[in-house]
Scaffold this motif. Structure first.
Motif, PDB file in Angstrom:
ATOM      1  N   ILE A 190       0.847  -1.185   0.000  1.00 48.65           N
ATOM      2  CA  ILE A 190       0.000   0.000   0.000  1.00 48.65           C
ATOM      3  C   ILE A 190       0.888   1.242   0.000  1.00 48.65           C
ATOM      4  O   ILE A 190       1.852   1.335   0.763  1.00 48.65           O
ATOM      5  CB  ILE A 190      -0.924   0.011   1.237  1.00 48.65           C
ATOM      6  N   LYS A 191       0.572   2.218  -0.854  1.00 51.72           N
ATOM      7  CA  LYS A 191       1.349   3.460  -0.901  1.00 51.72           C
ATOM      8  C   LYS A 191       0.946   4.345   0.278  1.00 51.72           C
ATOM      9  O   LYS A 191      -0.222   4.614   0.500  1.00 51.72           O
ATOM     10  CB  LYS A 191       1.104   4.198  -2.219  1.00 51.72           C
ATOM     11  N   LEU A 192       1.936   4.769   1.038  1.00 50.29           N
ATOM     12  CA  LEU A 192       1.700   5.542   2.251  1.00 50.29           C
ATOM     13  C   LEU A 192       2.389   6.895   2.176  1.00 50.29           C
ATOM     14  O   LEU A 192       3.384   7.056   1.461  1.00 50.29           O
ATOM     15  CB  LEU A 192       2.235   4.775   3.474  1.00 50.29           C
ATOM     16  N   PRO A 193       1.888   7.885   2.918  1.00 50.48           N
ATOM     17  CA  PRO A 193       2.565   9.187   2.958  1.00 50.48           C
ATOM     18  C   PRO A 193       3.922   9.070   3.648  1.00 50.48           C
ATOM     19  O   PRO A 193       4.125   8.207   4.507  1.00 50.48           O
ATOM     20  CB  PRO A 193       1.605  10.058   3.776  1.00 50.48           C
ATOM     21  N   ALA A 194       4.848   9.940   3.249  1.00 51.93           N
ATOM     22  CA  ALA A 194       6.181   9.933   3.862  1.00 51.93           C
ATOM     23  C   ALA A 194       6.069  10.292   5.336  1.00 51.93           C
ATOM     24  O   ALA A 194       5.316  11.189   5.723  1.00 51.93           O
ATOM     25  CB  ALA A 194       7.086  10.917   3.134  1.00 51.93           C
ATOM     26  N   GLU A 195       6.820   9.593   6.155  1.00 50.34           N
ATOM     27  CA  GLU A 195       6.763   9.819   7.598  1.00 50.34           C
ATOM     28  C   GLU A 195       7.940  10.670   8.068  1.00 50.34           C
ATOM     29  O   GLU A 195       9.018  10.658   7.473  1.00 50.34           O
ATOM     30  CB  GLU A 195       6.722   8.481   8.345  1.00 50.34           C
ATOM     31  N   LYS A 226      12.390   2.713   5.472  1.00 49.80           N
ATOM     32  CA  LYS A 226      11.493   1.892   6.278  1.00 49.80           C
ATOM     33  C   LYS A 226      12.062   1.580   7.664  1.00 49.80           C
ATOM     34  O   LYS A 226      11.662   0.603   8.296  1.00 49.80           O
ATOM     35  CB  LYS A 226      11.170   0.600   5.532  1.00 49.80           C
ATOM     36  N   ASP A 227      12.953   2.433   8.122  1.00 45.31           N
ATOM     37  CA  ASP A 227      13.494   2.255   9.471  1.00 45.31           C
ATOM     38  C   ASP A 227      12.589   3.005  10.456  1.00 45.31           C
ATOM     39  O   ASP A 227      12.892   4.092  10.920  1.00 45.31           O
ATOM     40  CB  ASP A 227      14.924   2.781   9.537  1.00 45.31           C
ATOM     41  N   PHE A 228      11.448   2.392  10.764  1.00 46.50           N
ATOM     42  CA  PHE A 228      10.409   3.046  11.533  1.00 46.50           C
ATOM     43  C   PHE A 228      10.653   2.926  13.039  1.00 46.50           C
ATOM     44  O   PHE A 228      11.210   1.933  13.513  1.00 46.50           O
ATOM     45  CB  PHE A 228       9.046   2.447  11.208  1.00 46.50           C
ATOM     46  N   LEU A 229      10.189   3.932  13.764  1.00 46.35           N
ATOM     47  CA  LEU A 229      10.206   3.869  15.224  1.00 46.35           C
ATOM     48  C   LEU A 229       9.400   2.686  15.711  1.00 46.35           C
ATOM     49  O   LEU A 229       9.837   1.915  16.577  1.00 46.35           O
ATOM     50  CB  LEU A 229       9.641   5.173  15.807  1.00 46.35           C
ATOM     51  N   THR A 230       8.189   2.524  15.167  1.00 49.26           N
ATOM     52  CA  THR A 230       7.319   1.406  15.528  1.00 49.26           C
ATOM     53  C   THR A 230       7.375   0.367  14.425  1.00 49.26           C
ATOM     54  O   THR A 230       6.992   0.646  13.284  1.00 49.26           O
ATOM     55  CB  THR A 230       5.868   1.880  15.712  1.00 49.26           C
ATOM     56  N   PRO A 231       7.861  -0.842  14.704  1.00 44.62           N
ATOM     57  CA  PRO A 231       7.966  -1.881  13.666  1.00 44.62           C
ATOM     58  C   PRO A 231       6.615  -2.167  13.024  1.00 44.62           C
ATOM     59  O   PRO A 231       5.579  -2.191  13.701  1.00 44.62           O
ATOM     60  CB  PRO A 231       8.478  -3.096  14.439  1.00 44.62           C
ATOM     61  N   ARG A 232       6.631  -2.403  11.716  1.00 46.55           N
ATOM     62  CA  ARG A 232       5.409  -2.706  10.960  1.00 46.55           C
ATOM     63  C   ARG A 232       5.344  -4.213  10.741  1.00 46.55           C
ATOM     64  O   ARG A 232       6.190  -4.774  10.042  1.00 46.55           O
ATOM     65  CB  ARG A 232       5.396  -1.955   9.630  1.00 46.55           C
ATOM     66  N   GLY A 271       6.858   7.573  12.178  1.00 49.73           N
ATOM     67  CA  GLY A 271       8.120   8.283  12.126  1.00 49.73           C
ATOM     68  C   GLY A 271       9.283   7.346  11.914  1.00 49.73           C
ATOM     69  O   GLY A 271       9.240   6.174  12.322  1.00 49.73           O
ATOM     70  N   ARG A 272      10.338   7.866  11.292  1.00 53.50           N
ATOM     71  CA  ARG A 272      11.539   7.090  11.022  1.00 53.50           C
ATOM     72  C   ARG A 272      12.649   7.498  11.987  1.00 53.50           C
ATOM     73  O   ARG A 272      12.716   8.638  12.413  1.00 53.50           O
ATOM     74  CB  ARG A 272      12.001   7.316   9.572  1.00 53.50           C
ATOM     75  N   ILE A 273      13.517   6.544  12.287  1.00 58.39           N
ATOM     76  CA  ILE A 273      14.617   6.823  13.211  1.00 58.39           C
ATOM     77  C   ILE A 273      15.956   6.909  12.489  1.00 58.39           C
ATOM     78  O   ILE A 273      16.996   7.062  13.125  1.00 58.39           O
ATOM     79  CB  ILE A 273      14.668   5.778  14.341  1.00 58.39           C
ATOM     80  N   SER A 274      15.943   6.786  11.176  1.00 60.83           N
ATOM     81  CA  SER A 274      17.123   7.024  10.351  1.00 60.83           C
ATOM     82  C   SER A 274      16.649   7.447   8.969  1.00 60.83           C
ATOM     83  O   SER A 274      15.445   7.461   8.688  1.00 60.83           O
ATOM     84  CB  SER A 274      17.996   5.767  10.263  1.00 60.83           C
ATOM     85  N   LYS A 275      17.586   7.777   8.098  1.00 62.48           N
ATOM     86  CA  LYS A 275      17.210   8.208   6.746  1.00 62.48           C
ATOM     87  C   LYS A 275      16.749   7.048   5.877  1.00 62.48           C
ATOM     88  O   LYS A 275      16.205   7.270   4.799  1.00 62.48           O
ATOM     89  CB  LYS A 275      18.399   8.924   6.095  1.00 62.48           C
TER      90      LYS A 275
END
Length: 550
Positions: free
Chosen positions: A9-14, A233-239, A226-230
């Protein structure tokens, strides 16, 4: 021809989160078994600023806490138990508006909205939260242990110290006490910085993760976008949901909604009340150094455990004489009040009996809706996870499974429309909660000893948000404390709700539907949860601590 491969699914940039700037207990969570809250009063600006400057290098950030927590989880998963010897001790700091006035330029302090609850302060807002207005009542701010109307007990700053090991915690607290006691005295011989209250907290050794009524706490936490690096898909909350299913746009895992970080930390995109996926612009920063900061609510809540369980025993015995309530027990009644069984298993997925195995499954124990039958959601491949094989939740539109006023439903109606909007609006009300019990548990709540009755026990409630008024106070005033909200009502929140309506003796009501469709209205004559202190604080960024507060 074979079916085309499903696409994500295409999602907005976090947002890219500045995790080296945000204090760690907010977005990452200390998750420690031992804690101390030190409430301090500032008597000299220069002395306090110097002391804070020396403290800043010890303030734990989201980056540090995430790194440790991820390592801890990895080792525990591999070893099957908490890794021995892996210990960390964390420190965070926050300030009341009174403390900010003493430390920052007046032009900055004045930029906080005069009508904002943070600036007004918790004691003044206390009656709006439903706290007792009778000055003789324990819960009245005149009698609070800390943070009430007594100016000598009103803090300027809060230190949260947490550790995996009590010896390490005690060593850090002792070190902090020493740094304060060694500060120079003022001309009149008084201290420039003073500890006015020390509040320890600890996970229950007999029931880890449970509060003093005996129920597992902290299961339902929002997934923060939100992302924790550049890395994209390095998200704060794992998907953990299959990225090709529509639900992956809204949930991090089954039952965990994704919420934009601006709801919890200033300077980031906010949740929209009419759209669960697309964000809105961040709140305006005023002053500018509030970026990467959060508003912190602290409430010292006493719990009257014997009264709670005596009420359950007596009320269940009376109810069981009625045809639609023949199967009611004290434990089931308490579960109806909470919305979860003591283990943490949700009532919606286990309506007849507790299910500890369900409670332990973090991919199932929060996955349920109220208005429709809940569907099983496909996950990404997860090693050694057998899948969610527990019965799925069946809709409870009329409260037949989970009562409308059950605590978990009252403060989070999930998929149900409310008095202020649809389910998307509810997402804007979420908090990040970091509470911990204090005091020794009772061996037998129905037969407490005299020493146990004389001792205090309760919950040190701590939450992070970017609007105290629209998040913490809204949940308290508009939903927990009102019989009719969120519709269709069903009574007051029987756990944390308070009834301070004029002419009322604080009696709360709770509607319970029987197996035959009949309705019983239960009256609750006393408060089991009593406020005895706390405050509204602001938790600044590391940069603000360095450049403004020290």
């Amino acid at each position: 021809m074979p079916d085309p491969k499903p696409t994500a699914i295409k999602l907005p940039a976090e947002d890219l989160l500045e995790i080296d700037e945000i204090q760690g207990n907010s977005l990452a969570g200390f998750n420690k078994d031992f804690q101390m809250c030190l409430f301090l009063k500032i008597h000299d600006r220069a002395i306090a600023k110097t002391w804070i400057g020396n403290l800043v290098p010890r303030i734990a950030t989201v980056a540090e806490v995430l790194m440790f927590n991820n390592l801890f989880r990895t080792l525990r998963h591999r070893q099957g138990a908490d890794p021995p010897g892996l210990v960390a001790t964390w420190l965070n700091i926050a300030f009341t508006y009174a403390g900010i006035q003493k430390l920052v330029p007046a032009t900055d302090a004045d930029r906080f909205d005069p009508g904002d609850p943070f600036r007004i302060g918790l004691p003044t807002r206390s009656s709006l939260l439903g706290d007792p207005t009778d000055p003789t009542a324990i819960g009245h701010p005149d009698r609070w242990v800390v943070g009430g109307t007594d100016a000598s007990k009103y803090p300027d700053l809060l230190l949260i110290i947490a550790s995996d090991d009590p010896a390490h915690l005690n060593a850090e607290v002792t070190r902090i006490r020493s740094t304060i006691s060694s500060l120079p005295l003022l001309k009149d011989g008084t201290k420039g910085l003073e500890i006015i209250c020390e509040q320890p907290g600890a996970t229950r050794s007999d029931l880890p993760g449970h509060e003093h009524f005996g129920f597992k706490d902290g299961i339902s936490q929002p997934g923060v976008r939100g992302r924790i690096s550049k890395t994209a898909k390095d998200f704060l909350t794992p998907r953990l949901l299959d990225p090709t299913v529509p639900e992956a746009a809204e949930f991090a895992k089954p039952g965990q909604p994704l919420i934009w970080p601006g709801q919890f930390v200033l300077g980031y995109q906010l949740q929209r009340a009419d759209d669960p996926i697309q964000p809105q612009k961040p709140l305006k920063l005023s002053p500018s150094w509030t970026k990467n900061g959060s508003f912190l609510v602290c409430r010292r809540l006493l719990q009257d455990v014997p009264a709670f369980w005596n009420f359950m025993e007596q009320t269940a015995a009376k109810l069981s004489q009625q045809p639609g309530f023949a199967n009611i027990t004290a434990e089931l009644l308490a579960t109806k009040f909470v919305g979860r069984w003591p283990s943490g298993a949700p009532l919606m997925r286990s309506p007849l009996a507790d299910n500890p195995d369900l409670a332990k499954d973090s991919l199932a124990n929060n996955h349920f809706l109220y208005g429709v039958d809940t569907q099983k959601l496909p996950l990404i491949p997860i090693a050694n996870y057998p899948g969610d094989g527990f019965p799925q939740a069946v809709q409870s539109t009329f409260g037949s499974v989970c009562p409308f006023a059950a605590h978990v439903r009252k403060v989070n109606p999930r998929d149900m429309a409310t008095d202020v909007g649809g389910a998307s609006d509810t997402l804007t009300r979420h908090l990040i909660r970091r509470g911990i019990p204090f005091g020794d548990p009772l061996l037998d709540p129905l037969q407490p000893t005299a020493d146990e009755l004389a001792a205090e026990r309760g919950l040190l409630f701590i939450s992070y948000q970017t609007s105290i008024e629209n998040q913490f106070e809204f949940l308290t005033q508009d939903w927990s404390n009102l019989e009719v909200n969120p519709p269709p009502g069903g009574g007051h929140d029987p756990i944390v709700g308070q009834n301070q309506e004029p002419g009322n003796d604080r009696t709360r009501k709770f509607e319970l539907r029987g197996t035959d469709g009949s309705m019983a209205t239960i009256e609750i004559p006393i408060d089991w949860v009593i406020p005895t202190g706390g405050g509204y604080f602001f938790s600044p960024s590391i940069a603000a601590l360095k450049n403004v507060f020290s």
